[in-house]
Design a protein around this motif. Structure first.
Motif, mmCIF file in Angstrom:
data_model
loop_
_atom_site.group_PDB
_atom_site.id
_atom_site.type_symbol
_atom_site.label_atom_id
_atom_site.label_comp_id
_atom_site.label_asym_id
_atom_site.label_seq_id
_atom_site.Cartn_x
_atom_site.Cartn_y
_atom_site.Cartn_z
ATOM 1 N N SER A 175 0.886 -1.116 0.006
ATOM 2 C CA SER A 175 0.204 0.123 -0.068
ATOM 3 C C SER A 175 0.849 1.384 0.180
ATOM 4 O O SER A 175 1.983 1.016 0.087
ATOM 5 C CB SER A 175 -1.063 0.041 1.140
ATOM 6 O OG SER A 175 -0.145 0.025 2.441
ATOM 7 N N THR A 176 0.162 2.297 -0.164
ATOM 8 C CA THR A 176 1.010 3.596 -0.014
ATOM 9 C C THR A 176 0.335 4.460 1.069
ATOM 10 O O THR A 176 -0.798 4.513 1.275
ATOM 11 C CB THR A 176 0.685 4.328 -1.348
ATOM 12 O OG1 THR A 176 -0.508 4.827 -1.692
ATOM 13 C CG2 THR A 176 1.410 3.698 -2.553
ATOM 14 N N GLN A 177 1.377 5.474 1.605
ATOM 15 C CA GLN A 177 0.911 6.184 2.804
ATOM 16 C C GLN A 177 1.651 7.553 2.675
ATOM 17 O O GLN A 177 2.969 7.541 2.119
ATOM 18 C CB GLN A 177 1.260 5.517 4.182
ATOM 19 C CG GLN A 177 2.764 5.043 4.269
ATOM 20 C CD GLN A 177 2.957 4.557 5.545
ATOM 21 O OE1 GLN A 177 2.064 3.382 6.020
ATOM 22 N NE2 GLN A 177 3.955 4.526 6.143
ATOM 23 N N PRO A 178 1.334 8.524 3.241
ATOM 24 C CA PRO A 178 2.008 9.686 3.213
ATOM 25 C C PRO A 178 3.331 9.730 3.908
ATOM 26 O O PRO A 178 3.481 8.903 4.621
ATOM 27 C CB PRO A 178 1.069 10.811 3.660
ATOM 28 C CG PRO A 178 -0.137 10.253 3.907
ATOM 29 C CD PRO A 178 -0.228 8.628 3.718
ATOM 30 N N SER A 179 4.168 10.347 3.211
ATOM 31 C CA SER A 179 5.549 10.469 3.816
ATOM 32 C C SER A 179 5.879 11.526 4.579
ATOM 33 O O SER A 179 5.135 12.734 4.478
ATOM 34 C CB SER A 179 6.537 10.603 2.492
ATOM 35 O OG SER A 179 6.699 9.583 1.905
ATOM 36 N N MET A 180 6.411 11.001 5.734
ATOM 37 C CA MET A 180 6.864 12.030 6.848
ATOM 38 C C MET A 180 8.146 12.773 5.984
ATOM 39 O O MET A 180 8.880 12.176 5.398
ATOM 40 C CB MET A 180 7.425 11.469 8.111
ATOM 41 C CG MET A 180 6.248 10.642 8.810
ATOM 42 S SD MET A 180 4.844 11.647 9.339
ATOM 43 C CE MET A 180 5.673 12.729 10.417
ATOM 44 N N LYS A 181 7.930 14.243 6.337
ATOM 45 C CA LYS A 181 9.172 14.829 5.640
ATOM 46 C C LYS A 181 10.392 14.440 6.106
ATOM 47 O O LYS A 181 11.420 14.378 5.316
ATOM 48 C CB LYS A 181 9.116 16.404 6.251
ATOM 49 C CG LYS A 181 7.859 17.298 5.653
ATOM 50 C CD LYS A 181 7.911 18.797 6.153
ATOM 51 C CE LYS A 181 6.905 19.624 5.228
ATOM 52 N NZ LYS A 181 6.772 20.673 5.813
ATOM 53 N N THR A 182 10.797 14.027 7.521
ATOM 54 C CA THR A 182 12.023 13.751 7.928
ATOM 55 C C THR A 182 12.378 12.139 6.957
ATOM 56 O O THR A 182 13.558 12.184 6.586
ATOM 57 C CB THR A 182 12.053 13.180 9.360
ATOM 58 O OG1 THR A 182 10.834 12.317 9.627
ATOM 59 C CG2 THR A 182 12.027 14.391 10.164
ATOM 60 N N ARG A 183 11.450 11.211 6.929
ATOM 61 C CA ARG A 183 11.736 10.216 6.093
ATOM 62 C C ARG A 183 12.194 10.401 4.689
ATOM 63 O O ARG A 183 13.078 9.897 3.925
ATOM 64 C CB ARG A 183 10.574 9.281 6.275
ATOM 65 C CG ARG A 183 10.527 8.144 5.236
ATOM 66 C CD ARG A 183 12.189 7.231 5.587
ATOM 67 N NE ARG A 183 12.167 6.762 6.835
ATOM 68 C CZ ARG A 183 11.792 5.505 7.407
ATOM 69 N NH1 ARG A 183 10.892 5.093 6.618
ATOM 70 N NH2 ARG A 183 11.985 5.401 8.723
ATOM 71 N N ALA A 184 11.370 11.401 4.250
ATOM 72 C CA ALA A 184 11.442 11.649 2.485
ATOM 73 C C ALA A 184 12.714 12.517 2.275
ATOM 74 O O ALA A 184 13.519 12.029 1.393
ATOM 75 C CB ALA A 184 10.143 12.540 2.048
ATOM 76 N N LEU A 185 13.229 13.284 3.176
ATOM 77 C CA LEU A 185 14.384 14.148 2.890
ATOM 78 C C LEU A 185 15.466 13.113 3.310
ATOM 79 O O LEU A 185 16.505 13.110 2.636
ATOM 80 C CB LEU A 185 14.457 15.290 3.749
ATOM 81 C CG LEU A 185 15.698 16.247 3.421
ATOM 82 C CD1 LEU A 185 15.738 16.638 2.123
ATOM 83 C CD2 LEU A 185 15.609 17.479 4.590
ATOM 84 N N ALA A 186 15.461 12.313 4.102
ATOM 85 C CA ALA A 186 16.489 11.398 4.400
ATOM 86 C C ALA A 186 16.682 10.310 3.271
ATOM 87 O O ALA A 186 17.961 10.096 2.933
ATOM 88 C CB ALA A 186 16.255 10.563 5.788
ATOM 89 N N GLU A 187 15.623 9.946 2.824
ATOM 90 C CA GLU A 187 15.876 8.873 1.648
ATOM 91 C C GLU A 187 16.520 9.926 0.318
ATOM 92 O O GLU A 187 17.517 9.356 -0.235
ATOM 93 C CB GLU A 187 14.602 8.411 1.349
ATOM 94 C CG GLU A 187 14.045 7.559 2.060
ATOM 95 C CD GLU A 187 12.729 6.915 1.253
ATOM 96 O OE1 GLU A 187 12.130 7.417 0.623
ATOM 97 O OE2 GLU A 187 12.110 5.957 2.175
ATOM 98 N N GLU A 188 16.214 10.991 0.307
ATOM 99 C CA GLU A 188 16.840 11.771 -0.874
ATOM 100 C C GLU A 188 18.232 12.067 -0.656
ATOM 101 O O GLU A 188 19.113 12.012 -1.527
ATOM 102 C CB GLU A 188 16.123 13.292 -1.010
ATOM 103 C CG GLU A 188 16.615 14.103 -1.985
ATOM 104 C CD GLU A 188 15.993 13.820 -3.292
ATOM 105 O OE1 GLU A 188 16.272 14.179 -4.465
ATOM 106 O OE2 GLU A 188 15.121 12.886 -3.544
ATOM 107 N N ILE A 189 18.512 12.218 0.678
ATOM 108 C CA ILE A 189 20.144 12.572 0.990
ATOM 109 C C ILE A 189 20.823 11.249 0.824
ATOM 110 O O ILE A 189 21.934 11.231 0.333
ATOM 111 C CB ILE A 189 20.057 13.304 2.399
ATOM 112 C CG1 ILE A 189 19.509 14.380 2.488
ATOM 113 C CG2 ILE A 189 21.375 12.973 2.839
ATOM 114 C CD1 ILE A 189 19.733 14.995 4.173
ATOM 115 N N LYS A 190 20.180 10.137 1.250
ATOM 116 C CA LYS A 190 21.071 8.974 0.972
ATOM 117 C C LYS A 190 21.547 8.425 -0.340
ATOM 118 O O LYS A 190 22.131 7.680 -0.501
ATOM 119 C CB LYS A 190 20.279 7.737 1.939
ATOM 120 C CG LYS A 190 20.314 8.238 3.308
ATOM 121 C CD LYS A 190 19.538 6.920 4.277
ATOM 122 C CE LYS A 190 19.593 7.236 5.717
ATOM 123 N NZ LYS A 190 18.706 6.261 6.394
ATOM 124 N N ALA A 191 20.192 8.992 -1.394
ATOM 125 C CA ALA A 191 20.427 8.474 -2.631
ATOM 126 C C ALA A 191 21.273 9.564 -3.173
ATOM 127 O O ALA A 191 22.289 8.909 -4.031
ATOM 128 C CB ALA A 191 18.856 8.886 -3.383
#
Length: 603
Positions: A387-403
């Motif tokens: 399923s999909t769920q809204p992203s927390m800002k912290t998780r979304a930015l952390a994933e962007e940084i790690k990528a």
């Protein structure tokens, strides 16, 4: 183009003689040949004037590339690299003078090369010459370079006609590089043992000529004449224990520059069999020894050119500051300003980041955020379904940084900073800097007082925007035990009136909040460019603090155009109206309140 031939005949006689036109089959340009004098020697050259001249500089070649020997800044095709064009402006209004100056610079380059004056440029350009060798092998490298001989691993993956090599001193980092950067399956990579050798100096080391390769004998001379006793003994020990005699084998060498940079080169070799005296098993077949061994026989070396992707090299190449890698920064509020700050402090060299924000990422705010629509929803898996769920800002930015920056340590706290401080979710004694970009004035008052009461609190930057592009601000506090804090900015204009921020460029008592579909969609109007400019202001202040360059607690502000603000019927503050840009910087410490009950109590 004929005009340039006539110009050189009349005005260039002292520089170039025996000038002739050349018939060439090239579709573009105009080629002349002639003779220049280099250290009292006549040297034949070719002068190629492109159709784009003077917008594009002429190219000058030696007719015989090695007529002056192997010298710096002459390519294998004879081209003379007489100027670094990046960042240099040429006067295109005087093409004749530009032509003469190009010839002068070429002659000067040749004279310095032939006399040995610029011989150290060989070291600076070593990797460029190395890359020009025949049979060059290309490889990535993520090794951390130091001053000790060590074993490394070269990972090799072959897919069809594509061969990938990666030199590494960490299997975990190699796996990450294959999967995250190269987009390849690490299971397909095979490991081979190699040795890393750091040289102590570059004295007498020159790249091979264009048609040459280093032999095993040359390699040994370079290595053993440029390493210390400890590293020499380590190599002998590895040779005795046959720890580096894998087949194929690899050798990686770092050569220091006078400017503290480092050249990285490598070799690949295969230990072929040969027929020797029979052993106890009556076998005549033996292997040649490692090329660093004095009895290495005819082992052939193939040169390797490395594309360097180790963290330290990439940081410096990108303008990062080495000392910043040990710093830990906390960013609270990762919206339009905070998300930009997060990316820029990483690019400045920070290697450890904690992100704090309780909100989810909203699709209607992506035009003002570092993150895009692809990060708004997160795929969640359970045993039954995906399923999909809204992203927390912290998780979304952390994933962007790690990528983008897989080596950076990122920690997430989907809380308010107030909660994180009260519940001790972060150890502020282990933090070098806190950046508060929440845009919540009431919360910032609490955060300011809480941190001022903590002995171990680190320097803290508060940053926020004024509406409609009129400006943005960054305030530093808790730096080097100096006064000045967020409370110093707040005062009442009347006895029972609301608190007013005296840094603001907007007159008090105005409401700037807009809605597009009810209260739930309330927002303060400002553009992405306003957020970027404020993020730059705050990040530069943060970097100065982390480097120890800021001695006090300044209030920094940028001042924008007020046309849209005024046309919307709003009024500017006296600070905006009376302060020039120079005033804002000159009086950056004058905001302090000598009677402040918060920061003066601390002192």
């Amino acid at each position: 183009m004929e005009i340039y031939f006539e110009f050189l005949q009349e005005y260039g006689r002292d520089l170039i003689t025996d000038l002739e036109r050349m018939e060439v089959n090239e579709p573009n340009g105009y080629v002349l040949k002639g003779t220049v004098i280099v250290n009292n020697k006549g040297v034949p050259i070719l002068l190629s004037i492109p159709d784009e001249f003077p917008r594009k500089l002429p190219e000058i070649f030696l007719q015989n590339y090695d007529c002056l020997g192997f010298i710096p800044h002459v390519e294998k095709n004879g081209k003379i690299c007489f100027v670094q064009q990046e960042g240099v402006f040429f006067d295109q209004d005087f093409p004749g003078d530009l032509l003469l100056e190009s010839i002068k610079l070429s002659i000067s380059t040749l004279e310095k090369g032939e006399s040995g004056e610029n011989r150290f440029d060989f070291i600076k350009e070593f990797e460029s010459y190395w890359l020009g060798q025949p049979n060059i092998i290309l490889s990535d490298s993520i090794m951390n370079l130091n001053d000790k001989v060590k074993l490394i691993t070269v990972w090799k993956s072959v897919k069809g006609h594509r061969e990938t090599l990666l030199a590494s001193d960490s299997q975990l980092e190699a796996k990450r590089h294959f999967e995250k950067v190269l987009k390849q399956d690490f299971k397909d990579a095979k490991p081979f043992t190699g040795i890393y050798i750091p040289l102590e100096n570059h004295d007498g080391i020159y790249p091979p000529g264009y048609d040459d390769n280093w032999t095993a004998s040359k390699l040994r001379d370079v290595v053993f004449n440029h390493i210390n006793v400890g590293n020499k003994n380590k190599i002998y020990k590895l040779l005795r224990n046959k720890l580096i005699s894998t087949n194929p084998g690899f050798i990686v060498i770092s050569i220091p520059h006078v400017d503290r940079n480092t050249t990285l080169i490598g070799f690949n070799f295969t230990l072929n069999k040969y027929k020797g005296r029979p052993n106890r098993r009556k076998s005549h077949l033996k292997y040649w020894m490692h090329p660093l061994h004095h009895f290495s026989g005819n082992t052939k070396l193939l040169p390797i050119h490395f594309f360097r992707h180790n963290v330290d090299y990439m940081r410096i190449r990108g303008g990062a500051i080495p000392v910043m890698s040990s710093r830990h920064v906390v960013i609270a509020g990762i919206g339009s300003v905070g998300s930009r700050i997060a990316m820029e402090v990483i690019r400045s060299g920070v290697n450890k980041l904690t992100l704090i924000d309780p909100d989810v990422l909203s699709l209607d705010n992506i035009y003002r955020n570092e993150l895009g629509a692809d990060k708004v929803y997160l795929r969640a898996k359970n045993k039954e379904q995906v399923s999909t769920q809204p992203s927390m800002k912290t998780r979304a930015l952390a994933e962007e940084i790690k990528a983008k920056f897989p080596h950076v340590q990122v920690y997430e706290l989907p809380n308010t900073l107030e909660e994180a401080l009260i519940e001790e979710l972060i150890d502020i004694s282990e933090v070098d800097l806190i950046i508060v970009a929440t845009g919540d004035s009431s919360g910032e008052v609490f955060i300011n007082k809480f941190l001022q009461d903590e002995i171990s609190a680190p320097p803290t930057v508060f940053t926020w925007l004024d509406p409609l592009g009129i400006g943005g601000h960054a305030l530093l506090t808790l730096n080097k035990n100096r006064t000045g804090c967020f409370k110093c900015l707040l005062h009442r204009e009347t006895l029972y009136g609301p608190m007013v921020n005296k840094a603001s460029f907007a007159q008090s008592g105005q409401n700037f909040v807009k809605t597009m579909s009810g209260c739930s969609s309330a927002f303060t109007p400002f553009s992405s460019l306003d957020a970027v400019q404020t993020a730059v202001l705050a990040t530069r202040l943060a970097v100065n603090v982390l480097m120890g360059k800021e001695e006090d607690n300044p209030l920094l502000s940028w001042k924008g155009n007020a046309e849209e603000f005024l046309s919307s019927g709003y009024k500017l503050s006296s600070r905006y109206l009376k302060s020039t840009v120079e005033d804002l910087y000159t009086y950056r410490y004058h905001y302090k309140d000598d009677s402040c009950p918060v920061c003066h109590k601390r002192i």
